[in-house]
Design a protein around this motif. Structure first.
Motif, PDB file in Angstrom:
ATOM      1  N   PHE A 189      41.110  40.413  35.631  1.00  0.00           N
ATOM      2  CA  PHE A 189      39.715  40.039  35.802  1.00  0.00           C
ATOM      3  C   PHE A 189      38.818  40.735  34.773  1.00  0.00           C
ATOM      4  O   PHE A 189      37.795  40.167  34.350  1.00  0.00           O
TER       5      PHE A 189
ATOM      6  N   THR B 140      47.345  34.725  35.390  1.00  0.00           N
ATOM      7  CA  THR B 140      46.591  34.775  36.648  1.00  0.00           C
ATOM      8  C   THR B 140      47.338  34.064  37.758  1.00  0.00           C
ATOM      9  O   THR B 140      47.454  34.579  38.878  1.00  0.00           O
TER      10      THR B 140
ATOM     11  N   VAL C  67      30.469  34.070  36.756  1.00  0.00           N
ATOM     12  CA  VAL C  67      29.302  34.962  36.701  1.00  0.00           C
ATOM     13  C   VAL C  67      28.777  35.099  35.265  1.00  0.00           C
ATOM     14  O   VAL C  67      27.570  35.000  35.039  1.00  0.00           O
TER      15      VAL C  67
ATOM     16  N   LEU D 131      43.228  42.813  39.022  1.00  0.00           N
ATOM     17  CA  LEU D 131      41.929  43.393  38.694  1.00  0.00           C
ATOM     18  C   LEU D 131      41.793  43.645  37.191  1.00  0.00           C
ATOM     19  O   LEU D 131      40.723  43.425  36.607  1.00  0.00           O
TER      20      LEU D 131
ATOM     21  N   VAL E 293      34.798  35.057  38.932  1.00  0.00           N
ATOM     22  CA  VAL E 293      34.744  36.138  37.938  1.00  0.00           C
ATOM     23  C   VAL E 293      34.355  35.581  36.566  1.00  0.00           C
ATOM     24  O   VAL E 293      33.557  36.184  35.838  1.00  0.00           O
ATOM     25  N   SER E 294      34.908  34.432  36.209  1.00  0.00           N
ATOM     26  CA  SER E 294      34.542  33.824  34.929  1.00  0.00           C
ATOM     27  C   SER E 294      33.214  33.092  35.019  1.00  0.00           C
ATOM     28  O   SER E 294      32.526  32.903  34.007  1.00  0.00           O
TER      29      SER E 294
ATOM     30  N   TRP F 148      34.469  28.099  44.795  1.00  0.00           N
ATOM     31  CA  TRP F 148      34.913  28.898  45.933  1.00  0.00           C
ATOM     32  C   TRP F 148      35.123  28.011  47.166  1.00  0.00           C
ATOM     33  O   TRP F 148      36.118  28.127  47.873  1.00  0.00           O
TER      34      TRP F 148
ATOM     35  N   LEU G 223      38.516  32.662  43.197  1.00  0.00           N
ATOM     36  CA  LEU G 223      38.003  33.999  42.891  1.00  0.00           C
ATOM     37  C   LEU G 223      38.002  34.242  41.386  1.00  0.00           C
ATOM     38  O   LEU G 223      37.039  34.790  40.832  1.00  0.00           O
ATOM     39  N   ALA G 224      39.077  33.824  40.721  1.00  0.00           N
ATOM     40  CA  ALA G 224      39.112  33.937  39.261  1.00  0.00           C
ATOM     41  C   ALA G 224      37.995  33.104  38.638  1.00  0.00           C
ATOM     42  O   ALA G 224      37.382  33.511  37.640  1.00  0.00           O
TER      43      ALA G 224
ATOM     44  N   LEU H 180      36.225  38.745  32.382  1.00  0.00           N
ATOM     45  CA  LEU H 180      34.811  39.056  32.206  1.00  0.00           C
ATOM     46  C   LEU H 180      34.455  39.205  30.728  1.00  0.00           C
ATOM     47  O   LEU H 180      33.420  38.693  30.272  1.00  0.00           O
TER      48      LEU H 180
ATOM     49  N   THR I 194      29.944  27.620  40.359  1.00  0.00           N
ATOM     50  CA  THR I 194      30.672  28.779  40.866  1.00  0.00           C
ATOM     51  C   THR I 194      30.807  28.720  42.385  1.00  0.00           C
ATOM     52  O   THR I 194      31.888  28.965  42.941  1.00  0.00           O
TER      53      THR I 194
END
Length: 410
Positions: free
Chosen positions: A26, A130, A152, A23, A149-150, A278, A145-146, A30, A274
């Motif tokens: 992450f 990571t 977004v 976390l 996060v990047s 996933w 998931l990583a 961000l 994105t």
């Protein structure tokens, strides 16, 4: 560097995916991604408005990033993950705050070079960290998931940066991009990978001396000579050509009467990417990532070819959506495949290779398309880039049928 099986992990008990360390990682993702993508399309616009070349701005950013990525594994081995992440975030944030001090091509290029080096430190050191924080059984999902996060910040930052620059000016946008990176430095001290962690590893691994370990982590050239890593690297670099073209030249390629289309397209492309990352991560954990590489490449090339119809809003939106989906699939599939093919001591090499492909491809796409478009116009330059991407069909096909353990050359 040790190659290992690329077969999909068995579907047994699934360990927890999230941890405090992940976390915190992450949080730095961000910050770095927000800083990078908020200014990615804005700086070329600022350069063009100042009488410079937008392709040079993107090209210098990516050149510094690629060069930095080649040396980052050695720096990480010597100074640790936390030092690399902190230095990278500082180099991304500080220069952004002073970008608008001058509009000269030399100044803009210098800022881009510094930010590119900072970005290299964050993505290579952070990428390897990571991977080490994600359970092997859920590697594809964790990397997806990583990626979200990047993704977004790219989803919001690309169109938001262009929109804000037109309304509040370049100065406030650059300040926001700089602060996003600098604030993220606060998350670094709580992460693993500092000097103390490395010294503990040295005690546990007393059979290895520092020189040998640094050579092991810095084996980027050796990785390029290994077919198991070079093939997915080449495929991903080909798809990244299209990403550099869209981000840099779509605002200029679309007719002025359709200016609202640019913000929409720059939202749709990372959104599709994105979501596709996933999807690819979930499927790759169950069936293996190798089978996704070729479809991702084909979708990316087809999407850029459709985007070349810049006079049609429908074609542009459909094209960037298709490109984004293919690009997202290729991002996750190639990275997961490469991590699966090495042991933990090769994570730094994989992170460096993959990011070199990403940034080198984007930079080459921006510079090359700009040179071609000067003589042919943007539609032809987009279409030519799409055709050039198909040169990676060979390694993509070979990789799909490659043996689990491979020392073959590309």
């Amino acid at each position: 560097m040790t190659t290992t099986s690329c077969a999909a992990p068995s579907a047994t008990a699934r360990p927890p995916l999230l941890s405090r360390a992940l976390l915190l990682r992450f949080a730095t993702v961000l910050g770095a991604s927000s800083s990078f993508f908020l200014l990615l399309a804005v700086v070329p616009l600022y350069a063009a408005g100042s009488g410079g070349a937008p392709g040079l701005a993107t090209g210098s950013l990516m050149l510094a990033t690629v060069l930095g990525e080649l040396v980052t594994p050695r720096l990480v081995a010597r100074f640790g993950y936390r030092w690399a992440l902190s230095a990278g975030l500082a180099l991304m944030g500080g220069p952004a705050l002073v970008l608008t001090v001058s509009g000269s091509a030399v100044w803009i290029t210098a800022v881009c070079l510094a930010r590119g080096l900072g970005f290299a430190l964050t993505v290579v050191a952070g990428g390897a960290l990571t991977a080490s924080l994600i359970p092997a059984e859920r590697r594809g999902e964790g990397l997806a998931l990583a990626g979200i996060v990047s993704g977004v910040p790219s989803l919001l930052g690309l169109p938001l940066g262009v929109w804000l620059a037109g309304r509040v000016g370049y100065g406030p946008v650059c300040a926001a991009g700089g602060l996003a990176a600098l604030v993220a430095v606060a998350a670094v001290p709580g992460m693993p990978g500092g000097r103390e962690n490395r010294e503990n590893r040295e005690n546990r691994e007393n059979r290895e001396n520092r020189e040998n370990r640094e050579k092991r982590h810095a084996g980027v050239v050796a990785g390029m000579r290994t077919g198991a890593l070079a093939r997915p690297t080449a495929v991903f670099a080909a798809t990244a050509l299209g990403a550099g073209v869209i981000v840099t030249f779509l605002p200029a390629a679309v007719p002025a009467s359709m200016s609202g289309l640019v913000a929409a397209a720059l939202f749709v492309q990372p959104a599709a990417s994105t979501a596709a990352r996933w999807f690819a991560g979930r499927i790759g954990d169950r069936r293996g990532p190798a089978g996704l590489v070729l479809p991702g490449l084909l979708a990316s090339a087809a999407g850029l070819a459709v985007t070349a119809l810049t006079g049609s809003a429908t074609a542009v939106l459909a094209g960037v959506a298709l490109f984004g989906a293919g690009f997202g699939i290729t991002q996750n599939a190639t990275l997961t495949l490469m991590y699966t093919r090495v042991s933990a001591d090769g994570y730094g090499t994989v992170s460096a290779l993959w990011n070199v492909a990403y940034d080198g491809g984007m930079g080459a796409g921006a510079v090359g398309c700009g040179a071609v478009a000067a003589g042919t116009g943007f539609p032809a330059a987009f279409a030519l880039t799409a055709a050039l991407m198909l040169l990676a069909l060979g390694p993509a096909r070979r990789d799909r049928g490659a043996p689990a353990r491979s020392d073959s050359r590309p």
